[in-house]
Design an enzyme around this catalytic site. Structure first.
Site, short mmCIF file in Angstrom:
data_model
loop_
_atom_site.label_atom_id
_atom_site.label_comp_id
_atom_site.label_asym_id
_atom_site.label_seq_id
_atom_site.Cartn_x
_atom_site.Cartn_y
_atom_site.Cartn_z
CD GLN A 1 48.78 28.90 46.26
OE1 GLN A 1 49.77 29.48 46.68
NE2 GLN A 1 47.98 29.43 45.34
CG HIS B 1 53.04 30.70 49.86
ND1 HIS B 1 53.91 31.08 48.85
CD2 HIS B 1 51.82 31.17 49.50
CE1 HIS B 1 53.24 31.73 47.91
NE2 HIS B 1 51.97 31.80 48.28
CG ASN C 1 53.54 34.53 49.70
OD1 ASN C 1 54.21 34.86 48.74
ND2 ASN C 1 52.22 34.61 49.72
CD GLU C 2 51.10 38.23 48.40
OE1 GLU C 2 51.22 38.56 47.21
OE2 GLU C 2 50.02 37.82 48.88
#
Length: 411
Positions: free
Chosen positions: A23, A117, A161-162
């Site tokens: 990102q 991620h 991540n998550e």
């Protein structure tokens, strides 16, 4: 914030902000998501391109974080850069991330390292991603290689991540793009790569992907510990607050749907990374829209900082490990609402601390405005504004406000 209700933050409490590699870094050309962004058709509003150019400007970013008085920083390590072809590891990329972690330590920022991620190398996606049984072994091998190169600099580790992200998308379709559009994009990617098995984490079917990711979480935990037994390894979950309304509401069924096996997996880890943005209301008739007149964020969901209280408590009660708030933030162009969100989220943390819950961090998403996946650059979560043409960083008042809280030592 009502300063009269504040308490001193616990000794060793971690204050910081988070970023992910894809990102912010830019030009992650060997990743699966880069291909999907540039597919025709695509569900991404725009490609990530240069992003924030953080691959080259990371020292400037770390200076910003340190200047705000933070003592930790959550950073992503990009698998697609480190292993651009199966079994071929880039010494240059490993050296780059080692220098980044060294730079964090030099600035008094403890690195919380996320190994995945959402993005994976394109070769990994082409062979079926986490839908293929041996994907867990390949991911654990990557984690082991990273730890061998820079494990002495990792303070906390999050393999995923998550990890339950597919369950969130399945539960609340308004958080995701329609299935037909996704299918068309994935079909385009399969044609472009000549790989009928192409699979990407965010768009993978939970029934095929999750068993392998569960094993990958466990295997990567072992791989990280094999290099350094003293590094706490956590489980990061998307934990939106499920709130039941009225009699016979199926809140428990919704909770089970959101977490599946992950609460059990979390009990095997060293800490739980709580990532909360809003609440989900559920009555006997199903998921409910926010009450009429509710304030909505720029991402289209309800402004509800207090949701963090419910998710911290759920993690404490059902997993029972120390809680790290690894993401908390708001999409908005009105920075005064970000200040309000931070204050109310911190009040939620304070209530949990007052109740004796072991909460060890507050990490804001995100340090920078950045590429917000399918939504592109239109959504701004950052404490710091980014001009995507010049890459100039401008600290927002909300960042200064949070810095004042950090420096006070109070929460």
């Amino acid at each position: 914030m009502d300063k009269t209700s504040q308490r001193r933050a616990p000794d060793g409490f971690l204050w910081g902000s988070a970023i992910s590699a894809h990102q912010t870094e830019g030009n992650n050309v060997n990743s699966d998501v880069w291909l999907l962004e540039n597919s025709v058709p695509t569900v991404f509003e725009e490609p990530s391109g240069d992003a924030c150019d953080s691959y080259h400007r990371y020292l400037e970013d770390f200076d910003l974080a340190a200047g705000l008085g933070f003592n930790c920083h959550r950073i992503g390590i990009e698998w697609a850069r480190i292993e651009p072809a199966q079994g071929q590891f880039s010494s240059a990329a490993l050296d780059h991330y080692r220098r980044a972690l060294e730079a964090l330590h030099a600035r008094g920022l403890q690195p919380i390292v996320t190994f995945n991620h959402f993005t994976t190398p394109r070769w990994f996606a082409m062979r079926g991603g986490f839908e293929v049984a041996d994907a867990a072994d390949l991911f654990a091998r990557f984690c082991a290689r990273v730890m061998a190169s820079m494990g002495d600099l990792v303070t906390y580790a999050l393999p995923f991540n998550e990890a339950n992200i597919q369950r969130l998308f399945a539960l609340a379709r308004h958080f995701a793009t329609s299935g037909e559009e996704v299918d068309q994009m994935l079909a385009a990617a399969r044609r472009a790569t000549g790989s009928p098995a192409f699979s990407s984490i965010m768009f993978a079917p939970v029934d095929l992907c999750e068993p392998v990711m569960v094993r990958a979480q466990r295997e990567s935990y072992a791989a990280i510990k094999a290099e350094r037994t003293d590094v706490p390894v956590g489980l990061s979950l998307t934990m939106q607050d499920i709130q039941g309304i009225g009699d016979n509401n199926p809140a428990e069924l919704v909770i089970a749907s959101l977490y599946g096996p992950w609460l059990e997996v979390g009990r095997e880890m060293d800490f739980t990374g709580v990532q909360t943005y809003t609440r989900v209301l559920v009555s006997a008739s199903g998921l409910q829209r926010p009450p009429a007149g509710s304030e909505m964020t720029g991402a289209g969901y309800e402004f509800c900082p207090e949701a963090l209280k419910g998710t911290i408590r759920l993690a404490h009660e059902r997993i029972g490990k120390p809680v790290f708030v690894t993401e908390s933030g708001i999409c908005t162009d009105d920075d005064s609402r970000r200040i309000a969100f931070i204050d109310r989220a911190l009040a939620a943390v304070r209530e949990c601390l007052d109740d004796g819950i072991d909460v060890r961090s507050y990490i804001c998403w995100s340090l920078l405005d950045n590429f917000e996946w399918t939504r592109g650059y239109g959504e701004r979560f950052g404490l710091v504004d980014v001009d995507y043409q010049t890459f100039a960083r401008t600290t927002k008042p909300s960042a200064i406000h949070l810095a004042e809280t950090v420096r006070s030592g109070m929460i």
